[in-house]
Design a protein around this motif. Structure first.
Motif, short mmCIF file in Angstrom:
data_model
loop_
_atom_site.label_atom_id
_atom_site.label_comp_id
_atom_site.label_asym_id
_atom_site.label_seq_id
_atom_site.Cartn_x
_atom_site.Cartn_y
_atom_site.Cartn_z
N ALA A 6 0.84 -1.20 0.00
CA ALA A 6 0.00 0.00 0.00
C ALA A 6 0.87 1.25 0.00
O ALA A 6 0.55 2.25 -0.66
CB ALA A 6 -0.92 -0.01 1.21
N HIS A 7 1.98 1.21 0.72
CA HIS A 7 2.91 2.34 0.76
C HIS A 7 3.50 2.60 -0.63
O HIS A 7 3.62 3.75 -1.06
CB HIS A 7 4.02 2.07 1.78
CG HIS A 7 5.04 3.16 1.85
ND1 HIS A 7 4.76 4.39 2.39
CD2 HIS A 7 6.33 3.19 1.45
CE1 HIS A 7 5.84 5.14 2.32
NE2 HIS A 7 6.81 4.44 1.75
N ARG A 8 3.83 1.54 -1.33
CA ARG A 8 4.38 1.69 -2.68
C ARG A 8 3.37 2.33 -3.63
O ARG A 8 3.72 3.17 -4.45
CB ARG A 8 4.82 0.34 -3.24
CG ARG A 8 6.07 -0.17 -2.61
CD ARG A 8 6.48 -1.48 -3.23
NE ARG A 8 7.67 -1.98 -2.58
CZ ARG A 8 8.23 -3.12 -2.87
NH1 ARG A 8 7.72 -3.90 -3.80
NH2 ARG A 8 9.32 -3.51 -2.24
N TRP A 9 2.11 1.93 -3.52
CA TRP A 9 1.08 2.51 -4.37
C TRP A 9 0.88 3.98 -4.04
O TRP A 9 0.64 4.80 -4.94
CB TRP A 9 -0.23 1.75 -4.23
CG TRP A 9 -0.24 0.48 -5.02
CD1 TRP A 9 -0.15 -0.80 -4.52
CD2 TRP A 9 -0.31 0.34 -6.44
NE1 TRP A 9 -0.16 -1.70 -5.54
CE2 TRP A 9 -0.25 -1.03 -6.74
CE3 TRP A 9 -0.40 1.25 -7.48
CZ2 TRP A 9 -0.29 -1.52 -8.03
CZ3 TRP A 9 -0.44 0.76 -8.77
CH2 TRP A 9 -0.39 -0.61 -9.04
N ALA A 13 1.49 7.06 -6.62
CA ALA A 13 0.44 8.05 -6.89
C ALA A 13 0.98 9.48 -6.73
O ALA A 13 0.74 10.35 -7.58
CB ALA A 13 -0.76 7.82 -5.98
N VAL A 14 1.73 9.72 -5.67
CA VAL A 14 2.28 11.06 -5.42
C VAL A 14 3.27 11.46 -6.51
O VAL A 14 3.21 12.57 -7.05
CB VAL A 14 2.95 11.13 -4.02
CG1 VAL A 14 3.74 12.41 -3.86
CG2 VAL A 14 1.90 11.02 -2.93
N ALA A 19 4.65 14.42 -11.55
CA ALA A 19 5.12 14.36 -12.95
C ALA A 19 4.06 14.90 -13.90
O ALA A 19 4.38 15.59 -14.88
CB ALA A 19 5.50 12.93 -13.31
N LEU A 20 2.80 14.61 -13.63
CA LEU A 20 1.71 15.12 -14.46
C LEU A 20 1.66 16.64 -14.41
O LEU A 20 1.55 17.31 -15.45
CB LEU A 20 0.37 14.54 -14.00
CG LEU A 20 -0.86 15.04 -14.75
CD1 LEU A 20 -0.87 14.51 -16.17
CD2 LEU A 20 -2.12 14.64 -14.01
#
Length: 121
Positions: A6-9, A13-14, A19-20
């Motif tokens: 969950a931490h990796r996801w 996301a951040v 980057a977006l």
């Protein structure tokens, strides 16, 4: 307690949102060019500098930012880069002249170079 997966996801996301935002910035600027001509009386040369100051600083400092982030911590440089990018964005939004806008866009390029995720190994 959160699982490591969950931490990796959450980290993904951040970093993806950051980057977006960095990549969408040039698209937004291209839409705003006619307004800059009207409001700031920007010439063709000035418009070119407004667009390219960000890209030149970003490209020129990307490897330097990656090397410094590897040495002093990626998370630290990611957060510093986001702060610099946000400060540059606010400065660019509030600038009342072409010269200030070019300078703030260069600051945004510096922040983007520190923010972009990379690993040079």
């Amino acid at each position: 307690m959160a699982t490591p997966n969950a931490h990796r996801w959450a980290v993904l996301a951040v970093v993806s949102v950051a980057a977006l935002i960095i990549n969408v910035d040039n698209t937004i600027l291209n839409v705003a060019l006619p307004t800059l001509v009207r409001n700031l009386h920007a010439t063709s040369s000035a418009l070119q500098w407004i667009v390219d100051s960000y890209a030149m600083v970003f490209a020129g400092l990307l490897l330097v930012g990656g090397s410094l982030a590897d040495r002093f911590g990626r998370k630290r440089f990611f957060l510093i880069g986001l702060f610099i990018f946000a400060s540059g964005s606010i400065g660019a939004a509030l600038s009342g002249s072409v010269d200030l806008l070019i300078a703030w866009r260069a600051v945004m390029g510096l922040g983007a170079a520190f923010t972009f995720p990379r690993r040079f190994r």
